[in-house]
Design an enzyme around this catalytic site. Structure first.
Site, PDB file in Angstrom:
ATOM      1  N   TYR A 132       0.774  -1.024  -0.011  1.00 48.41           N
ATOM      2  CA  TYR A 132      -0.105   0.067  -0.033  1.00 48.41           C
ATOM      3  C   TYR A 132       0.900   1.139   0.072  1.00 48.41           C
ATOM      4  O   TYR A 132       2.005   1.393   0.569  1.00 48.41           O
ATOM      5  CB  TYR A 132      -0.877  -0.126   1.155  1.00 48.41           C
ATOM      6  CG  TYR A 132      -2.176   0.606   0.997  1.00 48.41           C
ATOM      7  CD1 TYR A 132      -3.246   0.311   0.204  1.00 48.41           C
ATOM      8  CD2 TYR A 132      -2.426   1.768   2.011  1.00 48.41           C
ATOM      9  CE1 TYR A 132      -4.415   1.054   0.208  1.00 48.41           C
ATOM     10  CE2 TYR A 132      -3.626   2.627   1.815  1.00 48.41           C
ATOM     11  CZ  TYR A 132      -4.486   2.000   1.045  1.00 48.41           C
ATOM     12  OH  TYR A 132      -5.665   2.760   0.932  1.00 48.41           O
ATOM     13  N   SER A 149     -19.781  -4.900  -2.631  1.00 52.85           N
ATOM     14  CA  SER A 149     -18.617  -4.684  -1.897  1.00 52.85           C
ATOM     15  C   SER A 149     -19.256  -3.751  -0.500  1.00 52.85           C
ATOM     16  O   SER A 149     -20.316  -3.121  -0.777  1.00 52.85           O
ATOM     17  CB  SER A 149     -17.780  -3.829  -2.566  1.00 52.85           C
ATOM     18  OG  SER A 149     -18.010  -2.584  -2.864  1.00 52.85           O
ATOM     19  N   ALA A 150     -18.259  -3.461   0.335  1.00 54.41           N
ATOM     20  CA  ALA A 150     -18.801  -2.723   1.471  1.00 54.41           C
ATOM     21  C   ALA A 150     -19.290  -1.172   0.859  1.00 54.41           C
ATOM     22  O   ALA A 150     -20.173  -0.591   1.250  1.00 54.41           O
ATOM     23  CB  ALA A 150     -17.628  -2.479   2.452  1.00 54.41           C
ATOM     24  N   VAL A 151     -18.444  -0.758  -0.119  1.00 53.42           N
ATOM     25  CA  VAL A 151     -18.678   0.763  -0.702  1.00 53.42           C
ATOM     26  C   VAL A 151     -20.002   0.545  -1.139  1.00 53.42           C
ATOM     27  O   VAL A 151     -20.673   1.409  -1.203  1.00 53.42           O
ATOM     28  CB  VAL A 151     -17.700   1.213  -1.641  1.00 53.42           C
ATOM     29  CG1 VAL A 151     -17.902   2.391  -2.324  1.00 53.42           C
ATOM     30  CG2 VAL A 151     -16.269   1.277  -0.595  1.00 53.42           C
ATOM     31  N   ARG A 166     -23.387 -16.122  -9.464  1.00 57.57           N
ATOM     32  CA  ARG A 166     -23.222 -17.339  -8.321  1.00 57.57           C
ATOM     33  C   ARG A 166     -24.256 -18.002  -8.047  1.00 57.57           C
ATOM     34  O   ARG A 166     -25.434 -17.574  -8.405  1.00 57.57           O
ATOM     35  CB  ARG A 166     -22.583 -16.244  -7.261  1.00 57.57           C
ATOM     36  CG  ARG A 166     -23.740 -15.405  -6.625  1.00 57.57           C
ATOM     37  CD  ARG A 166     -22.739 -14.252  -5.719  1.00 57.57           C
ATOM     38  NE  ARG A 166     -22.434 -13.273  -6.463  1.00 57.57           N
ATOM     39  CZ  ARG A 166     -21.488 -12.413  -5.928  1.00 57.57           C
ATOM     40  NH1 ARG A 166     -20.960 -12.551  -4.682  1.00 57.57           N
ATOM     41  NH2 ARG A 166     -20.852 -11.777  -6.688  1.00 57.57           N
ATOM     42  N   TYR A 209     -12.176   3.017  -7.840  1.00 60.67           N
ATOM     43  CA  TYR A 209     -11.739   3.005  -6.144  1.00 60.67           C
ATOM     44  C   TYR A 209     -11.231   1.757  -5.876  1.00 60.67           C
ATOM     45  O   TYR A 209     -10.689   1.501  -4.760  1.00 60.67           O
ATOM     46  CB  TYR A 209     -12.916   3.472  -5.323  1.00 60.67           C
ATOM     47  CG  TYR A 209     -14.017   2.468  -5.275  1.00 60.67           C
ATOM     48  CD1 TYR A 209     -15.096   2.663  -6.163  1.00 60.67           C
ATOM     49  CD2 TYR A 209     -13.851   1.723  -4.239  1.00 60.67           C
ATOM     50  CE1 TYR A 209     -15.928   1.372  -6.019  1.00 60.67           C
ATOM     51  CE2 TYR A 209     -14.961   0.500  -4.062  1.00 60.67           C
ATOM     52  CZ  TYR A 209     -15.958   0.633  -4.935  1.00 60.67           C
ATOM     53  OH  TYR A 209     -17.156  -0.281  -4.812  1.00 60.67           O
ATOM     54  N   MET A 258      -9.901   7.712  -0.673  1.00 56.34           N
ATOM     55  CA  MET A 258     -10.558   8.366   0.682  1.00 56.34           C
ATOM     56  C   MET A 258      -9.363   8.871   1.403  1.00 56.34           C
ATOM     57  O   MET A 258      -9.475   9.840   1.902  1.00 56.34           O
ATOM     58  CB  MET A 258     -11.136   7.381   1.496  1.00 56.34           C
ATOM     59  CG  MET A 258     -12.298   7.971   2.349  1.00 56.34           C
ATOM     60  SD  MET A 258     -13.408   9.075   1.677  1.00 56.34           S
ATOM     61  CE  MET A 258     -13.299  10.382   2.813  1.00 56.34           C
TER      62      MET A 258
END
Lengths: 356, 356
Positions: A73, A173-175, A197, A263, A290
């Site tokens: 990262y 996704s969480a976002v 799926r 993102y 972010m």
């Protein structure tokens, strides 16, 4: 684990005399989480001046936390480092110069890189923000990364009005879940694209429950006439956390002048941008991080407004934490290993529960 | 070819009584230029009301003109159509309601799709703009597409100051030559990337003569430390008319927050955008289409300002037309066929010379 039994704080003097033994998930070199993370006990100094001693209630494991540990990262910690960037915590006691926080309050970190996978910590007052204890622990613990990403991406690239449409891949996704909920609150159509799926029907229902106007698989969106019937406006804004063909497909549905905001890149494939749409449809390909926004807007009114708006929705029950599982701190290694093991965002977020 | 000998215009009455036979390069269906283009004679009506009769002096053949004839361009003409979008012309006579133009003046088209590959034409006053006859014929004939594209791309994406840097591939394209000249006029470093070729030394010298700060081949830029020595700022703006690996390479040199603007795709390969630079370096990938800008800003002060600035530079000899060859109208087929035959912008622009 407090060395002395924690009693209600009676005076600032007394509160500064407490001593606390913290258990923290630390690492001293980059590597795979299961190899380099260890639970370390250390005595915390009393909070002085503008410092605040907190007991962490819950701290999530985000993909970026794992990438940071792996050294992959752009943010590099100083060793020894405590993992984690998010949490909700309870103030135990405060230094004598602390003005706006007091014992018993819930707080979340305003700064990144604080190291939140720990039972207790001493932070500076200006690194924290108070949050109502009416906001759920899972919601407060996970607010600064995913919901804020969704909020900013919806606000900062295209001016949207009620009735406008956004489209996103990795919609579970969480976002993605945060995007659906904010769109519902703001009257914006949100179209979610997910991989096919076995349990697709359940997933669609779950996302529609969160506010998705429609959820389509990647195969379905290719042949869908959802934007051709004229019932729904073509999207002017799209979000991509997958890359590769999925990103191309999503961008194909954008209206003239639309923006695709990337993102994440779970497929590890780049975004391919055809020349025609760039030039003749004025499609823009942007990115959002972010961490940078938060640094650049650390104390901005815009940031306070964002948190207030999201917390209000959370208090009203209109915004919930992403699909998650609370995990006891002692299981941190399994949780950290599992956090990156979900394929293409099918998994849940693990949140370390420090309350035991 | 005038049916009557053209005499100096003595009166508006007389001027409306002229009759003119125009020879125009027309097509009635899409196809390859050599198959569908033909030279057609037709009598022009006298200019009425706000109409203006002009004699075309010169009209370039742009790649987009050829793509339009082939039916591969987003702008679709009505048949029968006259080819060409740019020219410089001389006003022969004007309708009685024309206010701001008069016989003898040089004009260029403000509108697109007027059909300029013709010896004479009747346009409306609001489709034309007067230009000083001190501006060279080749410069005036080619101003509305390439120099304006360069101007807008330098103005509309990133706020540049003297000492800033831009980088572009296809640096010897007509737009590329314009970029170098505008950068020189404005004190901006401009780095040109070109494909390697036998006559590379001559090409570099030519582009440096136009104002390029440095010209590198695609192999040279990959290993160059031009932005690492600290002598030159990293570019915040890049232009791409090639696509594929060349676009990726150019974008790699952008500074944080930089923008890559695509205005062409000569390699026919898409632009590949890695997720990392999008998110962590905030690199944006945009596109630019002059035709749209001109339509949306048809009578804007910004457009007048742009033309004035470019024409001033042209009058001062600080801005010349791109590498070109004047071609007699009768050779239009060969010129149109050759106009798309240059590989990757190594060729010159053909300008139809109507003066014979």
């Amino acid at each position: 684990m407090l060395r002395r039994t924690l009693l209600p704080v009676k005076s600032a003097l007394w509160s500064r005399q407490m001593s606390v033994l913290a258990r923290s998930v630390k690492y001293t070199q980059h590597g795979e989480p299961q190899d380099v993370l260890e639970l370390v006990e250390s005595e915390l100094p009393d909070p002085k001046d503008k410092q605040v001693l907190v007991k962490i209630l819950a701290a999530p494991i985000n993909p970026a936390d794992i990438n940071t540990i792996q050294g992959k990262y752009p943010v590099k910690p100083k060793f020894p480092a405590v993992g984690g960037n998010e949490c909700v915590a309870k103030v135990l006691c405060v230094g004598e110069q602390v003005k706006d926080l007091k014992a018993g309050q819930h707080v979340i970190p305003l700064a990144t890189g604080l190291g939140t996978w720990t039972t207790h910590a001493v932070y500076n007052e200006d690194q924290l923000m108070a949050v109502s204890d009416k906001v759920g622990v899972a919601e407060a613990a996970t607010v600064t990364v995913n919901p804020c990403t969704a909020y900013r991406m919806l606000k900062d690239f295209v001016k949207l009005s009620p009735g406008d449409t956004v489209i996103q891949n990795g919609a579970n996704s969480a976002v993605g879940q945060a995007v659906h909920q904010l769109c519902r609150a703001w009257g914006i159509n949100s179209i979610g694209i997910v991989r096919d799926r076995p349990e697709i029907a359940d997933l669609k229902q779950m996302l529609q429950c969160l506010g998705a106007t429609a959820v389509l698989t990647e195969a379905e969106i290719r042949t869908s006439d959802i934007f051709k019937s004229g019932k729904m406006k073509k999207p002017r804004l799209a979000f991509n956390c997958v890359g590769g063909k999925s990103a191309t497909e999503v961008s194909r549905h954008l209206d003239h002048g639309g923006v695709l905001v990337t993102y994440g890149g779970m497929s590890r494939e780049p975004v391919t941008v055809a020349t025609g749409p760039l030039i003749f449809k004025d499609i823009a390909f942007r990115g959002f991080w972010m961490t940078r926004w938060s640094k650049e807007n650390y104390s901005s009114p815009e940031r306070s407004k964002m948190f207030k708006e999201i917390f209000d929705l959370m208090e009203q029950g209109k915004f919930v934490a992403p699909t998650h599982e609370m995990v006891p701190l002692k299981n941190f290694k399994d949780a950290a290993a599992a956090a990156l093991n979900f394929k293409g965002f099918t998994g849940k977020k693990y949140i370390l529960d420090m309350s035991e």
